[in-house]
Scaffold this active site. Structure first.
Site, PDB file in Angstrom:
ATOM      1  N   PHE A 130       0.837  -1.205   0.000  1.00 14.39           N
ATOM      2  CA  PHE A 130       0.000   0.000   0.000  1.00 14.39           C
ATOM      3  C   PHE A 130       0.879   1.265   0.000  1.00 14.39           C
ATOM      4  CE2 PHE A 130      -2.192   2.694   3.437  1.00 14.39           C
ATOM      5  CZ  PHE A 130      -2.796   3.533   2.520  1.00 14.39           C
ATOM      6  N   GLY A 157       1.984  -7.925  -0.337  1.00 10.68           N
ATOM      7  CA  GLY A 157       1.725  -6.928  -1.389  1.00 10.68           C
ATOM      8  C   GLY A 157       1.188  -7.582  -2.652  1.00 10.68           C
ATOM      9  N   ASN A 178      20.338  -5.494   6.654  1.00 14.90           N
ATOM     10  CA  ASN A 178      20.818  -5.595   5.265  1.00 14.90           C
ATOM     11  C   ASN A 178      20.743  -4.247   4.550  1.00 14.90           C
ATOM     12  OD1 ASN A 178      21.314  -8.332   5.477  1.00 14.90           O
ATOM     13  ND2 ASN A 178      19.290  -8.926   4.719  1.00 14.90           N
ATOM     14  N   GLY A 197      23.340  -1.846   5.758  1.00 11.17           N
ATOM     15  CA  GLY A 197      24.630  -2.225   5.164  1.00 11.17           C
ATOM     16  C   GLY A 197      24.724  -1.727   3.728  1.00 11.17           C
ATOM     17  N   TYR A 243       5.764  -7.506  16.021  1.00 13.45           N
ATOM     18  CA  TYR A 243       5.805  -6.300  15.176  1.00 13.45           C
ATOM     19  C   TYR A 243       6.433  -5.148  15.951  1.00 13.45           C
ATOM     20  CZ  TYR A 243       3.834  -2.577  12.126  1.00 13.45           C
ATOM     21  OH  TYR A 243       3.640  -1.508  11.291  1.00 13.45           O
ATOM     22  N   TYR A 275      23.726   2.769  13.512  1.00 13.79           N
ATOM     23  CA  TYR A 275      24.455   3.025  12.262  1.00 13.79           C
ATOM     24  C   TYR A 275      24.723   4.511  12.085  1.00 13.79           C
ATOM     25  CZ  TYR A 275      24.978  -1.461   9.926  1.00 13.79           C
ATOM     26  OH  TYR A 275      25.403  -2.715   9.557  1.00 13.79           O
ATOM     27  N   ARG A 279      -7.324  -4.835   8.609  1.00 11.76           N
ATOM     28  CA  ARG A 279      -7.336  -3.520   9.256  1.00 11.76           C
ATOM     29  C   ARG A 279      -8.748  -2.958   9.225  1.00 11.76           C
ATOM     30  NH1 ARG A 279      -1.519  -0.985   7.234  1.00 11.76           N
ATOM     31  NH2 ARG A 279      -1.848  -2.212   5.371  1.00 11.76           N
TER      32      ARG A 279
END
Ligand code: NAD
Ligand code: UDP
Length: 330
Positions: free
Chosen positions: A14, A39, A102, A105, A148, A162, A189
């Site tokens: 979305f 998705g 990831n 990085g 979550y 980072y 939802r």
């Protein structure tokens, strides 16, 4: 001169698909990445074949390789509805943890600026109202929403690490309930649930007594806030959402009025740890980004309802929604 390139993860979702549209409109070359777990290619079908859009079918929890330069990365890949992350809890934890690692990085390697999609869920069932960015939250790490909420809290934490350790350019947006076209009709939802029920001629299911509140933001407003945050120099989390708070009972009444359904509301158990109140304090977004929402609920709901009405009837009756109740943890 070659155009600047942006990587958007969760591109077939979305929010990701609306972000792809916005960055293409702003003149960037966009790489959309998605593993399609929640998705749909329907959301980006209009972009396929355009010379300024590429799609990579990839799970970002695995090593991410993108050839060439990148100016920005927007990390939006993650299941986002309570039903989705209850169904796929391990993937939710992995995309928030390994996926974010990831992409950080990759950002470091490309010297790209990265914006990560956090959420009002980092505040859990909040004891401070409205929620300001300096509130640390009230989250149950081992409850059904923990997969979550904690993944997103880890995401914020590793992103800040980072920034401080590697001096990476980072941005963190805390998104509050957002709605609009391209939401999945059966993702569980509340807005697609109510509109789907009205369109199928079913009663609207209110969880609990309906006194819990949410504050719904229209997708175009959210995208504008995210765009401004990305271009700002602010590295600490910023709430982006619409502070117009409403109870779920009032919301059901609005949907009944909007759709003209003759059905009634019925009450079901409230899922465990369901936040009782939620409203963003957007002082920071106003001051730092000069941003505030412009689309009121009446306008936004009308556009969204038109979108749902335009979908194939087949989609309306897809079986998936029938299974939802077994995933609700009471
Ligand atoms: P969505 O489910 O429509 O989109 C998420 C997309 O991420 C999907 O296309 C899915 O296939 C993809 N994805 C999931 N795991 C992946 C993986 N491992 N690798 C690659 N792709 C993967 O949900 P959405 O509402 O668009 O949410 C997008 C982001 O915004 C999420 O990170 C979510 O946590 C955040 N967010 C959304 C809201 C909201 O109200 N919509 C509120 C707070 C935060
Ligand atoms: N909700 C409801 N009926 C439904 C779906 C959701 O009453 O069919 C309630 C849910 O319990 C919560 C609110 O609506 O209090 C918003 O739920 P949603 O799943 O949209 O997102 P959340 O804000 O809880 O992450």
């Amino acid at each position: 001169m070659a155009k600047e390139r942006v990587l958007i993860t969760g591109a077939a979702g979305f929010l990701g698909s609306h972000l792809c549209d916005r960055f293409i409109q702003e003149g960037y070359d966009v790489i959309g990445m998605d593993n399609l777990i929640t998705g749909s290619m329907d959301n980006i079908a209009h972009l396929m074949g355009k010379e300024n859009f590429e799609f990579y079918h990839h799970d970002v929890s695995k090593y991410v390789h993108v050839p060439g330069e990148l100016k920005y990365i927007l990390h939006f890949a993650s299941p986002a509805s309570p039903i989705d992350y209850l169904k796929i809890p391990i993937q939710t934890l992995k995309v928030g943890a390994h996926g974010t690692h990831n992409l950080l990085g990759l950002a470091k390697d490309k010297k790209a600026r990265i914006l990560v999609a956090s959420t009002s869920e980092v505040y859990g069932d909040p004891l401070v109202h409205p929620q300001t960015e300096d509130y640390y939250g009230n989250v149950n790490p081992i409850g059904p929403r923990g997969v979550y909420d904690e993944a997103k809290r880890f995401m914020e934490s590793i992103t800040m690490a980072y920034h401080t350790y590697h001096k990476l350019e980072t941005r963190i947006v805390r998104i509050f309930n957002t709605y609009g076209p391209r939401m999945r009709l059966n993702d569980g939802r509340v807005l697609p649930a109510f509109i789907g029920q009205a369109l199928r001629g079913e009663d609207l299911t209110i969880f609990g007594d309906g006194s819990q509140t949410r504050s719904f933001c229209y997708v175009d407003d959210l995208v504008e806030g995210i765009y401004r945050l990305l271009l700002s120099d602010h590295t600490h989390p910023v709430n982006v959402g619409n502070p117009d708070e409403i109870t779920i009972s009032e919301f059901a009444e609005e949907i009944i009025k909007l759709t003209g359904t003759k059905q009634k509301v019925i009450y079901k158990d409230l899922p465990r740890d369901d936040p009782k109140k939620r409203q963003p304090d957007i002082t920071k977004a106003k001051e730092l980004l000069g941003w505030e929402p412009k689309v009121n609920r009446q306008e936004g709901l009308k556009i969204t309802y038109e979108y749902f009405k335009s979908l194939d009837k087949e989609k309306l009756f897809q079986k998936e929604h029938k299974d939802f109740e077994k995933y609700i943890v009471k």
